[in-house]
Design a protein around this motif. Structure first.
Motif, short mmCIF file in Angstrom:
data_model
loop_
_atom_site.label_atom_id
_atom_site.label_comp_id
_atom_site.label_asym_id
_atom_site.label_seq_id
_atom_site.Cartn_x
_atom_site.Cartn_y
_atom_site.Cartn_z
N ALA A 94 -34.87 -111.67 -57.67
CA ALA A 94 -35.44 -111.69 -59.01
C ALA A 94 -34.46 -112.35 -59.98
O ALA A 94 -33.26 -112.44 -59.71
CB ALA A 94 -35.76 -110.27 -59.47
N PRO A 95 -34.94 -112.87 -61.11
CA PRO A 95 -34.04 -113.49 -62.08
C PRO A 95 -32.90 -112.55 -62.47
O PRO A 95 -33.11 -111.42 -62.90
CB PRO A 95 -34.97 -113.77 -63.28
CG PRO A 95 -36.33 -113.91 -62.68
CD PRO A 95 -36.36 -112.93 -61.54
N GLY A 96 -31.69 -113.03 -62.32
CA GLY A 96 -30.51 -112.24 -62.66
C GLY A 96 -30.07 -111.28 -61.60
O GLY A 96 -29.00 -110.65 -61.73
N GLY A 97 -30.84 -111.15 -60.52
CA GLY A 97 -30.50 -110.16 -59.49
C GLY A 97 -29.18 -110.46 -58.79
O GLY A 97 -28.38 -109.56 -58.55
N GLU A 98 -28.98 -111.71 -58.46
CA GLU A 98 -27.75 -112.08 -57.76
C GLU A 98 -26.52 -111.77 -58.60
O GLU A 98 -25.52 -111.25 -58.10
CB GLU A 98 -27.80 -113.55 -57.39
CG GLU A 98 -26.66 -114.01 -56.50
CD GLU A 98 -26.81 -115.43 -56.01
OE1 GLU A 98 -25.88 -115.94 -55.36
OE2 GLU A 98 -27.87 -116.04 -56.28
N ASP A 99 -26.60 -112.07 -59.91
CA ASP A 99 -25.47 -111.76 -60.80
C ASP A 99 -25.23 -110.26 -60.88
O ASP A 99 -24.08 -109.80 -60.93
CB ASP A 99 -25.75 -112.31 -62.20
CG ASP A 99 -25.69 -113.84 -62.26
OD1 ASP A 99 -25.08 -114.44 -61.35
OD2 ASP A 99 -26.26 -114.41 -63.20
N ALA A 100 -26.31 -109.48 -60.91
CA ALA A 100 -26.17 -108.02 -60.99
C ALA A 100 -25.49 -107.47 -59.74
O ALA A 100 -24.61 -106.61 -59.82
CB ALA A 100 -27.54 -107.37 -61.18
N VAL A 101 -25.88 -107.98 -58.57
CA VAL A 101 -25.27 -107.53 -57.32
C VAL A 101 -23.79 -107.89 -57.29
O VAL A 101 -22.93 -107.09 -56.87
CB VAL A 101 -26.00 -108.14 -56.11
CG1 VAL A 101 -25.26 -107.83 -54.82
CG2 VAL A 101 -27.43 -107.61 -56.03
N GLU A 102 -23.46 -109.09 -57.76
CA GLU A 102 -22.05 -109.50 -57.79
C GLU A 102 -21.24 -108.62 -58.73
O GLU A 102 -20.07 -108.31 -58.45
CB GLU A 102 -21.94 -110.97 -58.20
CG GLU A 102 -22.43 -111.94 -57.13
CD GLU A 102 -22.40 -113.38 -57.59
OE1 GLU A 102 -22.06 -113.63 -58.78
OE2 GLU A 102 -22.71 -114.27 -56.77
N ALA A 103 -21.84 -108.18 -59.83
CA ALA A 103 -21.14 -107.28 -60.75
C ALA A 103 -20.87 -105.93 -60.09
O ALA A 103 -19.78 -105.36 -60.24
CB ALA A 103 -21.97 -107.10 -62.02
N ILE A 104 -21.86 -105.42 -59.37
CA ILE A 104 -21.65 -104.17 -58.64
C ILE A 104 -20.51 -104.33 -57.64
O ILE A 104 -19.64 -103.45 -57.50
CB ILE A 104 -22.94 -103.75 -57.91
CG1 ILE A 104 -24.07 -103.45 -58.91
CG2 ILE A 104 -22.68 -102.53 -57.02
CD1 ILE A 104 -23.81 -102.29 -59.81
N GLN A 105 -20.49 -105.45 -56.97
CA GLN A 105 -19.45 -105.70 -55.97
C GLN A 105 -18.06 -105.74 -56.61
O GLN A 105 -17.10 -105.20 -56.06
CB GLN A 105 -19.72 -107.00 -55.23
CG GLN A 105 -18.69 -107.32 -54.16
CD GLN A 105 -19.10 -108.50 -53.29
OE1 GLN A 105 -20.28 -108.74 -53.08
NE2 GLN A 105 -18.13 -109.23 -52.80
N ARG A 106 -17.95 -106.36 -57.78
CA ARG A 106 -16.64 -106.42 -58.45
C ARG A 106 -16.15 -105.02 -58.81
O ARG A 106 -14.97 -104.69 -58.63
CB ARG A 106 -16.73 -107.29 -59.70
CG ARG A 106 -16.89 -108.76 -59.41
CD ARG A 106 -16.56 -109.62 -60.64
NE ARG A 106 -17.39 -109.32 -61.79
CZ ARG A 106 -18.58 -109.87 -62.04
NH1 ARG A 106 -19.09 -110.73 -61.17
NH2 ARG A 106 -19.26 -109.55 -63.13
N GLY A 107 -17.06 -104.19 -59.34
CA GLY A 107 -16.65 -102.83 -59.68
C GLY A 107 -16.26 -102.03 -58.46
O GLY A 107 -15.27 -101.27 -58.48
N TRP A 108 -17.02 -102.17 -57.38
CA TRP A 108 -16.72 -101.48 -56.12
C TRP A 108 -15.34 -101.90 -55.60
O TRP A 108 -14.55 -101.06 -55.18
CB TRP A 108 -17.81 -101.79 -55.10
CG TRP A 108 -17.69 -101.06 -53.80
CD1 TRP A 108 -16.80 -101.30 -52.79
CD2 TRP A 108 -18.51 -99.96 -53.36
NE1 TRP A 108 -17.00 -100.44 -51.75
CE2 TRP A 108 -18.04 -99.60 -52.07
CE3 TRP A 108 -19.59 -99.27 -53.91
CZ2 TRP A 108 -18.62 -98.57 -51.33
CZ3 TRP A 108 -20.15 -98.25 -53.18
CH2 TRP A 108 -19.68 -97.90 -51.90
N GLU A 109 -15.08 -103.21 -55.65
CA GLU A 109 -13.81 -103.73 -55.15
C GLU A 109 -12.64 -103.16 -55.93
O GLU A 109 -11.63 -102.74 -55.36
CB GLU A 109 -13.81 -105.25 -55.26
CG GLU A 109 -12.60 -105.92 -54.63
CD GLU A 109 -12.87 -106.47 -53.25
OE1 GLU A 109 -12.08 -106.13 -52.35
OE2 GLU A 109 -13.85 -107.21 -53.07
#
Length: 350
Positions: free
Chosen positions: A258-273
């Motif tokens: 969905a629009p913006g979904g990829e960016d949202a997932v990458e943000a979650i990944q940065r926080g997790w990291e």
């Protein structure tokens, strides 16, 4: 020590729902990275759960069970490590079935689960992608094993021949159990597999001697060792040194596309990291949070080893494909799937 595990909310690194031989050629094919899929139809289907609003942070609904594997997610939330571009809502589920249902219905967008559940979801019409390993980048992280009770006559792997072993079908403990026994030359007809779905019940039946052994996750292995039980085999120390099990963070394809979904997932990944790095730098600083969120039983609260959490890397084909082939061999998948390591998706074998 007689530990009461009757509480059905007792947490474990519970496996979720979940060969080689003639499928060897398919495994090789599955390990070959494929071209990116056409995402248009998935994006259209996800209009009702748009990843990003026109203004403000994207809401990301993240699901988990009460397990140590999700500690970086809880730390990222507690320490405000998720980027401001995402508003993360964490939901905790009592069972793998509830979590899977929430992914299927779209009530959550991402989840901490395992490759077998992910394959089952995809085969059932809810395609997901594996984004990164939560635990299990190395064999030492998040072990599973076969345990016997304090008074058991079973002392070695060979003694498991003819024994009854409690396990839940179509689960990670069953997969690890089968592989560990296979390494020792013990086949399916050489022991009595007893279906005991509930982990607390399985543990109690093992400690009481009502079943000869039990396939269990890390927290129950640690608890059993305190209670005088013996771990006969586990995947942190198997004879071949293979990395048999992983937990993973996954995303519904419809959400990511969905629009913006990829960016949202990458943000979650940065926080997790960032959270994983914080835990690895000072594990004891997060013990109280682990005990609270994973609901560790009192005997483990002060002593349970806090894992080192891996960097956010996608699981490899060598990790995932053998699990898919085992699922097909056992009948847990009706049709063969192969794992595309480049995209993290599961694709049918034509």
């Amino acid at each position: 020590m007689n530990t009461n595990l009757a509480d059905p909310s007792y947490p474990t690194r519970r496996s979720f729902l979940a060969g080689a031989g003639a499928l060897g050629a398919l495994v090789l094919a599955g390990c070959t990275a494929k071209n990116e899929r056409d995402r248009g139809s998935a994006a259209a289907a996800s209009a009702g759960s748009a990843a990003v609003a026109s203004t403000g942070p994207a809401t990301v609904r993240l699901g988990t069970m009460m397990t140590e594997d999700f500690l970086p997610g809880w730390v990222a939330q507690a320490d405000v490590l998720f980027p401001g571009s995402v508003d993360v809502k964490i939901s905790t589920f009592q069972s793998a079935q509830e979590l899977s249902s929430a992914l299927t219905s779209g009530d959550i967008d991402m989840a901490m689960t395992d490759p077998q559940v992910s394959a089952s979801l995809t085969a059932g019409g809810t395609p997901v992608r594996l984004k990164w390993i939560a635990l299990g980048a190395t064999p030492e992280q998040g072990r599973f094993g076969i345990m016997v009770g304090p008074d058991s006559p079973i002392k070695t792997a060979e003694d498991l021949r003819g024994a009854s072993i409690g396990v839940g079908s179509n689960t990670v403990p069953e997969y690890v159990m089968d592989r560990l026994l296979e390494i020792e030359g013990i086949g399916q007809g050489d022991f009595d597999k007893q279906e005991i779905k509930k982990l607390p019940v399985r543990y109690e039946m093992m400690t009481s001697g009502n079943v000869g052994a039990a396939a269990l996750p890390a927290t129950l292995l640690a608890l059993g060792e305190i209670d005088g039980c013996t771990t006969i085999m586990d995947d942190a120390h198997d004879a071949e040194g293979k990395n048999l099990s992983q937990s993973v963070v996954v995303v519904r394809e419809a959400f990511e596309d969905a629009p913006g979904g990829e960016d949202a997932v990458e943000a979650i990944q940065r926080g997790w990291e960032m959270a994983a790095q914080a835990i690895n730098s000072d594990p004891e600083n997060y013990r109280a949070l682990l005990v609270e969120k994973a609901k560790l039983p009192a005997p483990l609260a002060k002593t349970y080893p806090i894992s080192q959490y891996p960097a956010c890397t996608r699981p490899t084909c060598d990790m995932v494909q053998p699990q898919l082939d085992w699922m097909l061999e056992r009948g847990y998948l009706k049709n063969a799937l192969y794992y595309d390591e480049e995209s993290g998706a599961f694709d049918p074998v034509h």
